[in-house]
Enzyme design. Structure first.
Site, PDB file in Angstrom:
ATOM      1  N   HIS A  57       7.930  -1.752   2.572  1.00 57.16           N
ATOM      2  CA  HIS A  57       7.139  -1.699   1.331  1.00 57.16           C
ATOM      3  C   HIS A  57       6.018  -0.674   1.446  1.00 57.16           C
ATOM      4  O   HIS A  57       5.007  -0.907   2.104  1.00 57.16           O
ATOM      5  CB  HIS A  57       6.535  -3.072   1.020  1.00 57.16           C
ATOM      6  CG  HIS A  57       5.869  -3.125  -0.320  1.00 57.16           C
ATOM      7  ND1 HIS A  57       6.261  -3.978  -1.321  1.00 57.16           N
ATOM      8  CD2 HIS A  57       4.831  -2.414  -0.843  1.00 57.16           C
ATOM      9  CE1 HIS A  57       5.511  -3.795  -2.384  1.00 57.16           C
ATOM     10  NE2 HIS A  57       4.622  -2.847  -2.126  1.00 57.16           N
ATOM     11  N   HIS A  59       4.228   2.975  -0.859  1.00 57.43           N
ATOM     12  CA  HIS A  59       4.216   3.779  -2.097  1.00 57.43           C
ATOM     13  C   HIS A  59       4.056   5.246  -1.700  1.00 57.43           C
ATOM     14  O   HIS A  59       2.946   5.718  -1.481  1.00 57.43           O
ATOM     15  CB  HIS A  59       3.061   3.346  -3.007  1.00 57.43           C
ATOM     16  CG  HIS A  59       3.216   1.938  -3.499  1.00 57.43           C
ATOM     17  ND1 HIS A  59       3.633   1.639  -4.774  1.00 57.43           N
ATOM     18  CD2 HIS A  59       3.044   0.756  -2.864  1.00 57.43           C
ATOM     19  CE1 HIS A  59       3.701   0.323  -4.912  1.00 57.43           C
ATOM     20  NE2 HIS A  59       3.346  -0.241  -3.765  1.00 57.43           N
ATOM     21  N   GLN A 152       5.389   0.478 -12.787  1.00 53.56           N
ATOM     22  CA  GLN A 152       4.072   0.096 -12.257  1.00 53.56           C
ATOM     23  C   GLN A 152       3.102  -0.370 -13.353  1.00 53.56           C
ATOM     24  O   GLN A 152       2.232  -1.190 -13.102  1.00 53.56           O
ATOM     25  CB  GLN A 152       3.487   1.294 -11.497  1.00 53.56           C
ATOM     26  CG  GLN A 152       2.226   0.977 -10.732  1.00 53.56           C
ATOM     27  CD  GLN A 152       1.995   1.956  -9.579  1.00 53.56           C
ATOM     28  OE1 GLN A 152       2.903   2.662  -9.142  1.00 53.56           O
ATOM     29  NE2 GLN A 152       0.790   2.008  -9.070  1.00 53.56           N
ATOM     30  N   HIS A 210       7.254  -6.392  -7.000  1.00 46.16           N
ATOM     31  CA  HIS A 210       5.881  -6.824  -6.802  1.00 46.16           C
ATOM     32  C   HIS A 210       5.770  -8.129  -7.595  1.00 46.16           C
ATOM     33  O   HIS A 210       6.009  -8.128  -8.802  1.00 46.16           O
ATOM     34  CB  HIS A 210       4.899  -5.810  -7.373  1.00 46.16           C
ATOM     35  CG  HIS A 210       4.722  -4.594  -6.521  1.00 46.16           C
ATOM     36  ND1 HIS A 210       5.736  -3.714  -6.272  1.00 46.16           N
ATOM     37  CD2 HIS A 210       3.633  -4.134  -5.846  1.00 46.16           C
ATOM     38  CE1 HIS A 210       5.279  -2.752  -5.488  1.00 46.16           C
ATOM     39  NE2 HIS A 210       4.005  -2.979  -5.209  1.00 46.16           N
ATOM     40  N   GLU A 213       1.126 -10.670  -7.364  1.00 45.73           N
ATOM     41  CA  GLU A 213       0.103 -10.055  -6.506  1.00 45.73           C
ATOM     42  C   GLU A 213      -1.261 -10.325  -7.135  1.00 45.73           C
ATOM     43  O   GLU A 213      -1.946  -9.425  -7.634  1.00 45.73           O
ATOM     44  CB  GLU A 213       0.328  -8.545  -6.339  1.00 45.73           C
ATOM     45  CG  GLU A 213      -0.582  -7.945  -5.266  1.00 45.73           C
ATOM     46  CD  GLU A 213      -0.498  -6.429  -5.154  1.00 45.73           C
ATOM     47  OE1 GLU A 213       0.291  -5.810  -5.885  1.00 45.73           O
ATOM     48  OE2 GLU A 213      -1.242  -5.864  -4.319  1.00 45.73           O
ATOM     49  N   ASP A 309       2.427  -0.775   2.660  1.00 45.17           N
ATOM     50  CA  ASP A 309       2.024  -0.708   1.252  1.00 45.17           C
ATOM     51  C   ASP A 309       1.315   0.600   0.904  1.00 45.17           C
ATOM     52  O   ASP A 309       1.767   1.331   0.043  1.00 45.17           O
ATOM     53  CB  ASP A 309       1.146  -1.917   0.869  1.00 45.17           C
ATOM     54  CG  ASP A 309       1.140  -2.181  -0.639  1.00 45.17           C
ATOM     55  OD1 ASP A 309       1.936  -1.558  -1.360  1.00 45.17           O
ATOM     56  OD2 ASP A 309       0.347  -3.022  -1.083  1.00 45.17           O
TER      57      ASP A 309
HETATM   58 FE   FE2 Z   1       2.907  -2.347  -3.390  1.00 42.64          FE
END
Ligand code: FE2
Length: 427
Positions: A57, A59, A152, A210, A213, A309
């Site tokens: 995971h 980005h 996102q 996701h 979160e 992440d």
């Molecule tokens: Fe993330």
């Protein structure tokens, strides 16, 4: 005749004195005192040899953008989101590609040879999609990149998400993503999970959302994702990322939820570095840690991976893409100090995320790809404790990266000590 012999290695799980023979990019034999010749031999006596680290995971579209257009002064999630919004209009395909490629050099040096990256599809130009699909192709000899189509700004909250996500999958993204807790209402979140699971089921894609979160104890999207996984018969193909709300959920409810997750065959991916820094921000004291219930999930047999992440981006100014740092943080935050739990933290950055990502040929069995890391540590505990140096990183039987063993020299007057901080130093 072999291409490479690694002699006398320690393996994860406690096997010692093991030789590994490599031929034509694959592990040809694993055993004690293997006979034969090899073009190259590496003495791994007392060193842990493992398959590569896996970051399930991250980005890569925002990675290494630290300082663009400015630093995150408060260090909070909200300022990070605002910063990403400021940066987005100025992104270029070339800049995204270059930054992500730079991260791949770091990853290779750290022995991380498989990466699942979420890619924001809520930019109608789809620049990040273009850039990372290109990188995936270019970097394939050295690193396995798996790309998630990530709406996102919300599947429903951003008007063109579905169109962009479908386009991105056609362009070469692999996995269906989502962000149900970011939709405008809980109901939209639930519907987004159902819609995205339908797309994934129809297209035969893996899923990584996701999910929850937040610090909201009533967020329930993991329940929906679990139910949809079972309904579509997608056991082993779906992961819920973050799941931080589980940290705050009612304990009774969680005793119902976790067995359902195990039954559905859904995986969990925690991001310890980010969860511990971004969650619990509205708390005074006691202050919640935010990481999902890793210990309880592991005990129930739910596969748990750890991800990095963020690396030097709007949300997190730190990091160097070291999965041993991630494992160490997960261990501490989750109080995973039992001997089996320490090994499980190592597994959460190696073989478990490899399974979650359905990587082909991952492991240390004959026939597996000869992708290996030789560590300056004798076992998993020492590797995590020291964030051990990756002495050799091997890809398809060839050396991809190497680092000199770490050593400090201390002089107390006439007495000189050479330290590497391993247990050997205690003798
Ligand atoms: Fe993330």
């Amino acid at each position: 005749m072999y291409d490479l012999f690694i002699r006398n290695a320690n393996l994860p799980g406690g096997r010692k004195g093991v030789d590994i023979a490599v031929r034509q990019g694959r592990i040809a034999a694993v055993g004690a005192a293997l006979q034969g010749q090899a073009a190259r031999e590496i003495d791994a006596t007392g060193r842990l040899v493992c398959p590569p680290f896996v970051d399930s995971h991250v980005h890569m579209d925002s990675t290494l953008s630290l300082g663009l257009p400015r630093l995150n002064a408060s260090g909070t999630l909200l300022e990070g989101i605002a910063l990403w919004g400021e940066l987005k209009p100025h992104l270029t395909q070339e800049a995204i590609y270059e930054r992500a490629r730079k991260l791949c050099y770091w990853s290779a040096a750290r022995g991380t040879l498989a990466i699942r990256s979420h890619v924001d599809v809520c930019d109608d130009r789809l620049l990040a999609v273009e850039a990372l699909v290109q990188l995936k192709r270019d970097i394939a000899p050295w690193i396995d990149l798996q790309l998630v189509a990530f709406p996102q700004d919300g599947f429903y909250r951003y008007g063109k998400s579905e169109e962009n996500l479908r386009k991105a999958l056609k362009m070469g993204l692999d996995v269906v993503g989502g962000i149900p807790h970011f939709e405008r209402t809980m109901e939209d979140g639930r519907l987004s999970v159902q819609a995205l699971m339908r797309i994934a089921a129809d297209e035969g894609r893996l899923v990584d959302m996701h999910c929850d979160e937040t610090d909201d104890p009533l967020s329930r999207h993991i329940e929906t994702l679990t139910a949809e996984t079972r309904r579509h018969g997608m056991a082993g193909r779906v992961a819920g990322s973050h799941l931080t709300s589980m940290h705050s959920m009612d304990n009774y409810y969680v005793t119902k939820l976790i067995p359902l997750m195990a039954e559905a065959g859904i995986a969990a991916i925690a991001n310890p570095l980010i969860n511990i820094t971004l969650q619990g921000r509205n708390d005074t004291y006691p202050k919640r840690r935010g990481m999902t219930r890793v210990k309880e999930l592991m005990q129930a047999g739910v596969p748990v991976g750890f991800g990095h992440d963020c690396v030097m981006d709007p949300w997190y100014s730190l990091g160097s893409h070291d999965m041993l740092e991630v494992a160490g943080m997960g261990l501490h935050v989750g109080q995973l100090t039992g001997l089996k739990e320490i090994d499980a933290c190592f597994g959460a950055v190696t073989e478990v995320p490899a399974r979650i990502m359905a990587l082909e040929g991952y492991g240390l069995e004959p026939g597996c790809r000869a992708d290996l890391v030789i560590l300056q540590a004798e076992d998993e505990m020492e590797a995590i404790r020291l964030r051990a140096e990756r002495l050799y990183v091997i890809r398809r039987g060839a050396i991809l990266a190497e680092s000199a063993p770490r050593e400090a020299v201390v002089r107390f007057g006439e007495e000189t000590r050479h330290l590497d901080f391993t247990r050997k130093n205690l003798g």
